[in-house]
Design a protein around this motif. Structure first.
Motif, PDB file in Angstrom:
ATOM      1  N   ILE A  27      53.424 -23.506  -5.627  1.00  0.00           N
ATOM      2  CA  ILE A  27      54.331 -22.388  -5.850  1.00  0.00           C
ATOM      3  C   ILE A  27      55.516 -22.858  -6.686  1.00  0.00           C
ATOM      4  N   SER A  28      55.971 -22.016  -7.593  1.00  0.00           N
ATOM      5  CA  SER A  28      57.102 -22.351  -8.449  1.00  0.00           C
ATOM      6  C   SER A  28      58.329 -22.725  -7.612  1.00  0.00           C
ATOM      7  N   PRO A  29      58.990 -23.849  -7.919  1.00  0.00           N
ATOM      8  CA  PRO A  29      60.196 -24.226  -7.171  1.00  0.00           C
ATOM      9  C   PRO A  29      61.276 -23.139  -7.214  1.00  0.00           C
ATOM     10  N   LEU A  30      61.384 -22.431  -8.331  1.00  0.00           N
ATOM     11  CA  LEU A  30      62.375 -21.352  -8.423  1.00  0.00           C
ATOM     12  C   LEU A  30      62.074 -20.248  -7.418  1.00  0.00           C
ATOM     13  N   ILE A  31      60.811 -19.876  -7.296  1.00  0.00           N
ATOM     14  CA  ILE A  31      60.429 -18.837  -6.342  1.00  0.00           C
ATOM     15  C   ILE A  31      60.671 -19.312  -4.918  1.00  0.00           C
ATOM     16  N   ARG A  32      60.291 -20.556  -4.638  1.00  0.00           N
ATOM     17  CA  ARG A  32      60.483 -21.095  -3.293  1.00  0.00           C
ATOM     18  C   ARG A  32      61.968 -21.143  -2.925  1.00  0.00           C
ATOM     19  N   LEU A  33      62.783 -21.640  -3.837  1.00  0.00           N
ATOM     20  CA  LEU A  33      64.219 -21.726  -3.577  1.00  0.00           C
ATOM     21  C   LEU A  33      64.831 -20.345  -3.379  1.00  0.00           C
ATOM     22  N   THR A  34      64.438 -19.388  -4.212  1.00  0.00           N
ATOM     23  CA  THR A  34      64.996 -18.044  -4.130  1.00  0.00           C
ATOM     24  C   THR A  34      64.676 -17.381  -2.798  1.00  0.00           C
ATOM     25  N   LEU A  35      63.425 -17.424  -2.387  1.00  0.00           N
ATOM     26  CA  LEU A  35      63.025 -16.746  -1.159  1.00  0.00           C
ATOM     27  C   LEU A  35      63.594 -17.422   0.090  1.00  0.00           C
ATOM     28  N   LEU A  36      63.665 -18.746   0.080  1.00  0.00           N
ATOM     29  CA  LEU A  36      64.260 -19.445   1.216  1.00  0.00           C
ATOM     30  C   LEU A  36      65.758 -19.169   1.309  1.00  0.00           C
ATOM     31  N   THR A  37      66.439 -19.152   0.165  1.00  0.00           N
ATOM     32  CA  THR A  37      67.865 -18.854   0.155  1.00  0.00           C
ATOM     33  C   THR A  37      68.133 -17.434   0.640  1.00  0.00           C
ATOM     34  N   LEU A  38      67.320 -16.494   0.198  1.00  0.00           N
ATOM     35  CA  LEU A  38      67.473 -15.113   0.642  1.00  0.00           C
ATOM     36  C   LEU A  38      67.262 -14.996   2.145  1.00  0.00           C
ATOM     37  N   TYR A  39      66.263 -15.674   2.664  1.00  0.00           N
ATOM     38  CA  TYR A  39      65.995 -15.627   4.103  1.00  0.00           C
ATOM     39  C   TYR A  39      67.188 -16.179   4.886  1.00  0.00           C
ATOM     40  N   ILE A  40      67.704 -17.319   4.444  1.00  0.00           N
ATOM     41  CA  ILE A  40      68.859 -17.914   5.126  1.00  0.00           C
ATOM     42  C   ILE A  40      70.066 -16.975   5.070  1.00  0.00           C
ATOM     43  N   ALA A  41      70.290 -16.386   3.897  1.00  0.00           N
ATOM     44  CA  ALA A  41      71.432 -15.493   3.736  1.00  0.00           C
ATOM     45  C   ALA A  41      71.328 -14.271   4.641  1.00  0.00           C
ATOM     46  N   LEU A  42      70.116 -13.783   4.864  1.00  0.00           N
ATOM     47  CA  LEU A  42      69.921 -12.581   5.681  1.00  0.00           C
ATOM     48  C   LEU A  42      70.010 -12.868   7.176  1.00  0.00           C
ATOM     49  N   THR A  43      69.712 -14.082   7.586  1.00  0.00           N
ATOM     50  CA  THR A  43      69.623 -14.376   9.018  1.00  0.00           C
ATOM     51  C   THR A  43      70.733 -15.284   9.549  1.00  0.00           C
ATOM     52  N   LEU A  44      71.434 -15.995   8.697  1.00  0.00           N
ATOM     53  CA  LEU A  44      72.407 -17.001   9.139  1.00  0.00           C
ATOM     54  C   LEU A  44      73.460 -16.458  10.106  1.00  0.00           C
ATOM     55  N   PRO A  45      74.098 -15.331   9.829  1.00  0.00           N
ATOM     56  CA  PRO A  45      75.194 -14.903  10.717  1.00  0.00           C
ATOM     57  C   PRO A  45      74.740 -14.197  11.997  1.00  0.00           C
ATOM     58  N   LEU A  46      73.459 -13.915  12.140  1.00  0.00           N
ATOM     59  CA  LEU A  46      73.010 -13.081  13.263  1.00  0.00           C
ATOM     60  C   LEU A  46      73.330 -13.674  14.639  1.00  0.00           C
ATOM     61  N   PRO A  47      73.045 -14.959  14.911  1.00  0.00           N
ATOM     62  CA  PRO A  47      73.367 -15.484  16.245  1.00  0.00           C
ATOM     63  C   PRO A  47      74.856 -15.423  16.573  1.00  0.00           C
ATOM     64  N   THR A  48      75.697 -15.747  15.599  1.00  0.00           N
ATOM     65  CA  THR A  48      77.143 -15.703  15.840  1.00  0.00           C
ATOM     66  C   THR A  48      77.615 -14.287  16.092  1.00  0.00           C
TER      67      THR A  48
END
Length: 201
Positions: A27-48
């Protein structure tokens, strides 16, 4: 069209096949980085936020779900496409391969056409069709070196792939990556604000 055979002499086709060594695409590193970053951005603040707002779902449960989701996402983005003189294979690392059912293998000699289909978003994807198999096989389109993969397909199947284009252009993922980074900045501000009000209370 992409489902037509190339009209080239067999000697030329055999020569081009001999010059193609086995290769594995990822898989393209750009695609992998983009989707992982988006996932982190969407879920990071939820527990706090769950802790600060006294949500009915405990923070530990959210953290567990986020970790499981990130592992599944990373596993899905670990797709590998292996091509050699025999055929094409889509596979995943052993640690996640047992869970994912999308892996497949197809001999070049069994491929009869490459058929386009329209997605729900209006894009085009392509499927290998075979006389021996009842199902169609999705051509991997998010790998690094997609144009090179098409050269393998042409060399071993004699299919015309000149009209086959990637599902999404790199600039689309660059834009999405930029918005994901902005969302991470918003997350940082949200977490700082939550910690500040939590300390005041």
């Amino acid at each position: 069209m992409s489902d037509n055979r190339l009209t080239q002499p067999s000697s030329v086709a055999e020569s081009s096949q001999q010059n193609l060594p086995p290769k594995t695409f990822s898989i393209s590193p750009l695609i992998r980085l983009t989707l992982l970053t988006l996932y982190i951005a969407l879920t990071l603040p939820l527990p706090t936020l769950a802790t600060v707002t006294s949500a009915p779902v405990p923070a530990w449960m959210l953290r567990t779900g986020i970790l499981i989701g990130s592992a599944l996402l990373y596993g899905g983005l670990s797709e590998q496409v292996r091509v050699d003189q025999t055929g094409i294979e889509v596979r995943y690392p052993q640690w996640i391969g047992w869970l994912l059912r999308r892996k497949w293998q197809l001999d070049w000699r069994d491929i009869r056409a490459l058929k386009p289909r329209t997605t729900g978003q209006g894009g085009l994807v392509y499927y290998f069709t075979s006389d021996r198999h009842q199902q169609a096989y999705l051509l991997p389109m998010r790998i690094a070196g997609f144009a090179e993969l098409l050269r393998y397909v042409e060399a071993y199947t004699q299919l015309d792939t000149q009209d086959v284009k990637p599902l999404a252009q790199p600039w689309m993922y660059i834009i999405l990556l930029g918005f994901s980074v902005l969302l991470l900045l918003v997350d940082a501000w949200t977490l700082w604000t939550a910690a500040h009000f939590s300390g005041m209370s």
